[in-house]
Write a protein that holds these residues in place. Structure first.
Motif, PDB file in Angstrom:
ATOM      1  N   GLU A   1      -3.679   5.475  12.980  1.00  0.00           N
ATOM      2  CA  GLU A   1      -4.057   5.344  11.587  1.00  0.00           C
ATOM      3  C   GLU A   1      -4.205   3.868  11.254  1.00  0.00           C
ATOM      4  O   GLU A   1      -3.338   3.057  11.584  1.00  0.00           O
ATOM      5  CB  GLU A   1      -2.977   5.987  10.715  1.00  0.00           C
ATOM      6  N   THR A   2      -5.328   3.510  10.641  1.00  0.00           N
ATOM      7  CA  THR A   2      -5.559   2.127  10.244  1.00  0.00           C
ATOM      8  C   THR A   2      -5.070   1.937   8.821  1.00  0.00           C
ATOM      9  O   THR A   2      -5.520   2.627   7.904  1.00  0.00           O
ATOM     10  CB  THR A   2      -7.049   1.766  10.338  1.00  0.00           C
ATOM     11  N   LEU A   3      -4.138   1.010   8.650  1.00  0.00           N
ATOM     12  CA  LEU A   3      -3.570   0.732   7.340  1.00  0.00           C
ATOM     13  C   LEU A   3      -4.027  -0.637   6.858  1.00  0.00           C
ATOM     14  O   LEU A   3      -4.100  -1.592   7.636  1.00  0.00           O
ATOM     15  CB  LEU A   3      -2.042   0.758   7.388  1.00  0.00           C
ATOM     16  N   ALA A   4      -4.341  -0.709   5.574  1.00  0.00           N
ATOM     17  CA  ALA A   4      -4.627  -2.007   4.957  1.00  0.00           C
ATOM     18  C   ALA A   4      -3.315  -2.570   4.428  1.00  0.00           C
ATOM     19  O   ALA A   4      -2.564  -1.871   3.761  1.00  0.00           O
ATOM     20  CB  ALA A   4      -5.636  -1.840   3.827  1.00  0.00           C
ATOM     21  N   GLU A   5      -3.034  -3.826   4.745  1.00  0.00           N
ATOM     22  CA  GLU A   5      -1.794  -4.448   4.306  1.00  0.00           C
ATOM     23  C   GLU A   5      -2.086  -5.810   3.679  1.00  0.00           C
ATOM     24  O   GLU A   5      -3.155  -6.386   3.888  1.00  0.00           O
ATOM     25  CB  GLU A   5      -0.825  -4.617   5.480  1.00  0.00           C
ATOM     26  N   ILE A   6      -1.125  -6.285   2.906  1.00  0.00           N
ATOM     27  CA  ILE A   6      -1.241  -7.603   2.291  1.00  0.00           C
ATOM     28  C   ILE A   6      -0.506  -8.612   3.163  1.00  0.00           C
ATOM     29  O   ILE A   6       0.682  -8.473   3.433  1.00  0.00           O
ATOM     30  CB  ILE A   6      -0.648  -7.603   0.865  1.00  0.00           C
TER      31      ILE A   6
ATOM     32  N   PRO B   1       0.854  -1.202   0.000  1.00  0.00           N
ATOM     33  CA  PRO B   1       0.000   0.000   0.000  1.00  0.00           C
ATOM     34  C   PRO B   1       0.884   1.244   0.000  1.00  0.00           C
ATOM     35  O   PRO B   1       1.913   1.287   0.674  1.00  0.00           O
ATOM     36  CB  PRO B   1      -0.799  -0.120   1.303  1.00  0.00           C
ATOM     37  N   ALA B   2       0.483   2.257  -0.752  1.00  0.00           N
ATOM     38  CA  ALA B   2       1.268   3.486  -0.833  1.00  0.00           C
ATOM     39  C   ALA B   2       1.100   4.311   0.433  1.00  0.00           C
ATOM     40  O   ALA B   2       0.069   4.256   1.104  1.00  0.00           O
ATOM     41  CB  ALA B   2       0.831   4.300  -2.046  1.00  0.00           C
ATOM     42  N   THR B   3       2.118   5.078   0.773  1.00  0.00           N
ATOM     43  CA  THR B   3       2.076   5.943   1.946  1.00  0.00           C
ATOM     44  C   THR B   3       2.553   7.338   1.566  1.00  0.00           C
ATOM     45  O   THR B   3       3.263   7.524   0.576  1.00  0.00           O
ATOM     46  CB  THR B   3       2.978   5.420   3.079  1.00  0.00           C
ATOM     47  N   ALA B   4       2.136   8.309   2.402  1.00  0.00           N
ATOM     48  CA  ALA B   4       2.544   9.706   2.245  1.00  0.00           C
ATOM     49  C   ALA B   4       2.327  10.145   0.790  1.00  0.00           C
ATOM     50  O   ALA B   4       1.286   9.854   0.206  1.00  0.00           O
ATOM     51  CB  ALA B   4       3.989   9.887   2.701  1.00  0.00           C
ATOM     52  N   ASP B   5       3.308  10.822   0.193  1.00  0.00           N
ATOM     53  CA  ASP B   5       3.150  11.313  -1.183  1.00  0.00           C
ATOM     54  C   ASP B   5       3.885  10.450  -2.190  1.00  0.00           C
ATOM     55  O   ASP B   5       4.145  10.887  -3.320  1.00  0.00           O
ATOM     56  CB  ASP B   5       3.677  12.752  -1.281  1.00  0.00           C
ATOM     57  N   ASN B   6       4.212   9.213  -1.820  1.00  0.00           N
ATOM     58  CA  ASN B   6       5.007   8.388  -2.722  1.00  0.00           C
ATOM     59  C   ASN B   6       4.226   7.960  -3.971  1.00  0.00           C
ATOM     60  O   ASN B   6       4.810   7.837  -5.055  1.00  0.00           O
ATOM     61  CB  ASN B   6       5.547   7.168  -1.968  1.00  0.00           C
TER      62      ASN B   6
ATOM     63  N   GLN C   1       4.099  -1.329 -10.413  1.00  0.00           N
ATOM     64  CA  GLN C   1       3.813  -2.742 -10.187  1.00  0.00           C
ATOM     65  C   GLN C   1       3.956  -3.178  -8.741  1.00  0.00           C
ATOM     66  O   GLN C   1       3.306  -4.125  -8.304  1.00  0.00           O
ATOM     67  CB  GLN C   1       4.706  -3.608 -11.077  1.00  0.00           C
ATOM     68  N   GLY C   2       4.764  -2.501  -7.939  1.00  0.00           N
ATOM     69  CA  GLY C   2       4.957  -2.926  -6.559  1.00  0.00           C
ATOM     70  C   GLY C   2       3.888  -2.452  -5.601  1.00  0.00           C
ATOM     71  O   GLY C   2       3.820  -2.907  -4.453  1.00  0.00           O
ATOM     72  N   TYR C   3       3.032  -1.522  -6.048  1.00  0.00           N
ATOM     73  CA  TYR C   3       1.984  -0.995  -5.171  1.00  0.00           C
ATOM     74  C   TYR C   3       0.732  -1.863  -5.197  1.00  0.00           C
ATOM     75  O   TYR C   3       0.457  -2.554  -6.189  1.00  0.00           O
ATOM     76  CB  TYR C   3       1.580   0.411  -5.612  1.00  0.00           C
ATOM     77  N   SER C   4      -0.015  -1.810  -4.121  1.00  0.00           N
ATOM     78  CA  SER C   4      -1.394  -2.298  -4.130  1.00  0.00           C
ATOM     79  C   SER C   4      -2.290  -1.075  -4.127  1.00  0.00           C
ATOM     80  O   SER C   4      -2.479  -0.427  -3.094  1.00  0.00           O
ATOM     81  CB  SER C   4      -1.693  -3.163  -2.903  1.00  0.00           C
TER      82      SER C   4
ATOM     83  N   ILE D   1      -3.361   2.530 -18.164  1.00  0.00           N
ATOM     84  CA  ILE D   1      -2.445   1.621 -17.477  1.00  0.00           C
ATOM     85  C   ILE D   1      -2.821   1.494 -16.007  1.00  0.00           C
ATOM     86  O   ILE D   1      -2.724   0.412 -15.414  1.00  0.00           O
ATOM     87  CB  ILE D   1      -0.990   2.107 -17.653  1.00  0.00           C
ATOM     88  N   ILE D   2      -3.270   2.591 -15.396  1.00  0.00           N
ATOM     89  CA  ILE D   2      -3.731   2.517 -14.002  1.00  0.00           C
ATOM     90  C   ILE D   2      -4.923   1.573 -13.895  1.00  0.00           C
ATOM     91  O   ILE D   2      -5.025   0.773 -12.954  1.00  0.00           O
ATOM     92  CB  ILE D   2      -4.084   3.923 -13.475  1.00  0.00           C
ATOM     93  N   PHE D   3      -5.827   1.629 -14.853  1.00  0.00           N
ATOM     94  CA  PHE D   3      -6.959   0.700 -14.877  1.00  0.00           C
ATOM     95  C   PHE D   3      -6.477  -0.738 -14.979  1.00  0.00           C
ATOM     96  O   PHE D   3      -7.010  -1.644 -14.334  1.00  0.00           O
ATOM     97  CB  PHE D   3      -7.882   1.022 -16.059  1.00  0.00           C
ATOM     98  N   CYS D   4      -5.474  -0.959 -15.821  1.00  0.00           N
ATOM     99  CA  CYS D   4      -4.914  -2.311 -15.941  1.00  0.00           C
ATOM    100  C   CYS D   4      -4.394  -2.782 -14.586  1.00  0.00           C
ATOM    101  O   CYS D   4      -4.608  -3.943 -14.197  1.00  0.00           O
ATOM    102  CB  CYS D   4      -3.779  -2.325 -16.963  1.00  0.00           C
ATOM    103  N   LYS D   5      -3.719  -1.894 -13.877  1.00  0.00           N
ATOM    104  CA  LYS D   5      -3.161  -2.244 -12.579  1.00  0.00           C
ATOM    105  C   LYS D   5      -4.268  -2.627 -11.596  1.00  0.00           C
ATOM    106  O   LYS D   5      -4.178  -3.652 -10.892  1.00  0.00           O
ATOM    107  CB  LYS D   5      -2.358  -1.047 -12.047  1.00  0.00           C
ATOM    108  N   ILE D   6      -5.321  -1.834 -11.539  1.00  0.00           N
ATOM    109  CA  ILE D   6      -6.412  -2.094 -10.597  1.00  0.00           C
ATOM    110  C   ILE D   6      -7.114  -3.406 -10.907  1.00  0.00           C
ATOM    111  O   ILE D   6      -7.348  -4.238 -10.020  1.00  0.00           O
ATOM    112  CB  ILE D   6      -7.425  -0.927 -10.633  1.00  0.00           C
ATOM    113  N   GLU D   7      -7.455  -3.622 -12.169  1.00  0.00           N
ATOM    114  CA  GLU D   7      -8.174  -4.843 -12.525  1.00  0.00           C
ATOM    115  C   GLU D   7      -7.281  -6.073 -12.398  1.00  0.00           C
ATOM    116  O   GLU D   7      -7.758  -7.162 -12.090  1.00  0.00           O
ATOM    117  CB  GLU D   7      -8.738  -4.726 -13.945  1.00  0.00           C
TER     118      GLU D   7
END
Length: 664
Positions: A621-626, A173-178, A281-284, A208-214
């Motif tokens: 802060e509640t974070l979602a993680e894999i 999951p992405a954090t801050a402004d990364n 590719q490394g983000y969820s 491409i963002i849509f490709c990533k999400i799906e």
């Protein structure tokens, strides 16, 4: 009735002197510079995304390079090892935006020299925020080293191979402004390499963002690129073929309404696609916090799709204040009739979704991690709400398309958005919009209608639907009366600004007696004597719940209009009779916010103590993680310490909810 705004409830854990920031890893006060901004985001990423123990990380670590001493911006050491040059594992160099990676003194050559000096260091990362390079140090066999560019550095406990082609358990999951940095890198690379105009680059990036999400939603992950594919133009063809297949099979099949047949190809060179995929590719994206995604998405949307019809996107803090006050619930139909890119609507939608998730998780045996059956029921409840309760309309087809994409990235709900003229007679709308959006059927309306531009509505077929399009006369007793002709028909004005007509349309959408809206209204409508008829009409048709005067800086620097957030409930027929008779009385919450977290140039402002030091707050802060073992999303609570933005809008929302609870 005016309710005072209570001071914010904060946990004061310290102060930061003006011009300083508190280092994420050490808590030390450092100069607040553009380079430090990049480093602080990278430090947060190392801990929250890459999962390195903060005790194994050290900023400004001194190393010996030849006969001189240098300081590495951040060093990650081997787990539990002493912080020595021999134990350095990952070296990170961060620079301010604009520094070239080819710079002789500050570019990637500097990072390579540091890696060579740290014999056991294996990986390096160089970034200025807008560009990022990762390297692996390899022994060349002759006692020397070579530096191979790789897709990403490994996270804690991750192999290099997994970092180059992450599995579901490796997604971060992405954090801050990364994520913002990543989106900006991709957009700028497309625009610069392909020679496309910025809007064209924007739409191709969204594909491409849509490709990533799906791809994240499917069982097999195909959204990846290898280091060879990114480095070699011939090999990159394989990457383009793979991503195009994802777009065709996973995106077009599901979102044909967003991507017409003429737009069924990702119109980018193979090398460009390979670069963009490598950055994402490394983000969820699905597990990343809503605000992190929202800031990143709206950054690139705002630089490409700001219209010339008074379309100024509602700042997120104003959205959050209004939604907190309105408090939309899962069982309530929601609509934004001027949805733009969907920011206001998504804030309200996610507020209701949070209620659904809280209710469902409370019934789970383990609230942070449900069984397959429990997760399926949560998914069903969320999907039912998104597919039946969330609606949005906008005249601008580009904004509607961007809003659909924004909603897909933020839990979906895109099926309830249509490109129509919200002010036109509903009979002119598309068949599905007419069927789903029925006047008088909505429980909650959130809207920031177009304003501040020299645009008017002059079509009689539109104007004839509205009382507020008529000419109104002020009687000797001060009351306003709508002018009618000898046949009793309204006498229409020649034209009317859309923001006035939108007020009436929002009321028309609401259920009589219960429906309520949160609406951004220019202050001129609320205090201009010539527009007294608008206020008179409002008081005759709604119960004003709250008026929050928002500082002029809210929409600056793009727009200088001063606005208020108005909350109201549509009156029932019986209440309208009482209002007309002057017997309907009720209290109104009113507040003035003088500080909204930014100055007129859009620069963030932080709350300070009486001695001029920044206030620090601690929050959970509640974070979602894999979960690495199962690949499933789990929740984790972390404690975050940060500077408090000098914004009174959250205080106004808190004061209103408290005031509302005190009313009979």
């Amino acid at each position: 009735m005016t309710a005072p705004i209570a001071p914010p409830v904060t946990i004061r854990t310290g102060t930061v002197p003006e011009g300083k920031v508190s280092d994420f890893l050490t808590g030390r006060h450092l100069r607040d510079t553009p380079e430090e901004y990049v480093r602080q985001n990278l430090e947060k990423a190392l801990v929250r995304q890459y999962k390195y123990d903060p005790r194994d990380c050290e900023p400004e670590f001194p190393i010996k390079v030849g006969s001189s001493r240098k300081r590495v911006d951040v060093v990650v050491f081997k787990p539990g090892a002493a912080h020595t040059q021999e134990n350095a594992y990952v070296l990170v160099e961060t620079k301010r935006a604009g520094v070239s990676p080819a710079s002789r003194t500050e570019g990637i050559g500097q990072l390579r020299s540091y890696l060579a000096a740290c014999l056991n260091a294996t990986y390096g990362l160089w970034t200025n925020g807008d560009e990022q390079y990762c390297f692996a140090k390899r022994a060349s066999g002759d006692g020397q080293f070579v530096f191979e560019e790789i897709i990403d550095i490994p996270a804690f406990g991750q192999t290099e191979e997994d970092a180059q082609r992450p599995q579901r358990k490796d997604l971060k999951p992405a954090t801050a402004d990364n994520l913002l940095f990543a989106f900006r890198r991709c957009h700028n690379y497309i625009a610069g390499t392909e020679g496309k105009q910025k809007p064209e680059a924007f739409w191709e990036l969204l594909k491409i963002i849509f490709c990533k999400i799906e791809d994240e939603r499917s069982r097999r992950l195909d959204f990846y690129v290898t280091a060879t594919e990114r480095a070699n133009a011939t090999s990159a063809v394989s990457a383009k073929t793979r991503i195009q297949q994802v777009f065709t099979e996973k995106v077009l099949a599901k979102y044909g309404a967003i991507f017409p047949a003429s737009d069924a190809t990702i119109d980018l060179k193979p090398t460009v696609i390979a670069f963009v995929v490598s950055q994402l590719q490394g983000y969820s994206l699905l597990a990343s916090p809503v605000d992190v995604k929202g800031v990143a998405y709206e950054e690139i949307v705002g630089s490409n799709l700001r219209g010339d019809r008074g379309e100024f996107f509602t700042p997120r803090n104003a959205c959050r204040m209004a939604v907190t006050m309105l408090n939309p619930q899962p069982g309530e139909k929601l609509i934004d009739p001027s949805c733009g890119t969907g920011g206001f609507l998504i804030t309200a939608m996610n507020h209701a979704l949070a209620h659904i998730e809280q209710q469902e998780r409370a019934q789970w045996a383990t609230p942070s991690r449900g069984s397959d059956e429990e997760r399926l029921e949560l998914y069903r409840a969320r999907n039912e709400y998104l597919s039946q309760m969330v609606h949005g309309l906008d005249l601008n087809p580009g904004l509607v398309r961007a809003a659909k994409m924004n909603m897909v990235m933020n839990n979906d709900g895109s099926g309830g958005l249509w490109q129509v003229n919200s002010l036109a007679n509903p009979r002119t709308w598309t068949e599905e919009a007419r069927r789903r959006v029925v006047l008088g059927s909505f429980d909650a309306v959130v809207a920031n209608p177009p304003f501040g531009a020299n645009i008017v509505i002059d079509d009689d077929e539109v104007l004839e639907q509205y009382d507020l399009a008529a000419i109104w006369d002020r009687r000797p007793d001060g009351r306003w009366e709508m002018r009618v002709d000898k046949n009793g028909h309204r006498v229409l004005q020649k034209n009317q600004p859309p923001e006035i007509l939108f007020i009436e349309r929002c009321v028309q959408l609401l259920q009589p007696g219960s429906g309520r809206f949160a609406l951004v209204i220019p202050n001129g409508i609320l205090n201009n004597p010539a527009l007294g008829y608008v206020r008179s009409w409002l008081m005759a048709n709604v119960q004003i719940l709250a008026v929050v005067d928002m500082a002029r800086e809210l929409f600056q620097p793009k727009n200088d209009t001063q606005t208020s957030m108005v909350l109201a409930r549509r009156l029932s027929d019986e209440e309208r009779v009482a209002a007309a008779a002057g017997t309907l009385e009720y209290p109104i919450f009113m507040a003035v916010t003088e500080r909204i977290g930014q100055d007129k140039r859009g620069n963030v402002l932080y709350r300070r103590t009486e001695t001029g030091e920044d206030v620090l707050v601690t929050r959970e802060e509640t974070l979602a993680e894999i979960d690495p073992a199962t690949g499933e999303e789990v929740l984790r609570t972390v404690t975050v310490q940060e500077r408090q933005i000098d914004d009174e809008l959250p205080d106004a929302a808190t004061a209103y909810r408290r005031w509302l609870g005190e009313q009979k």
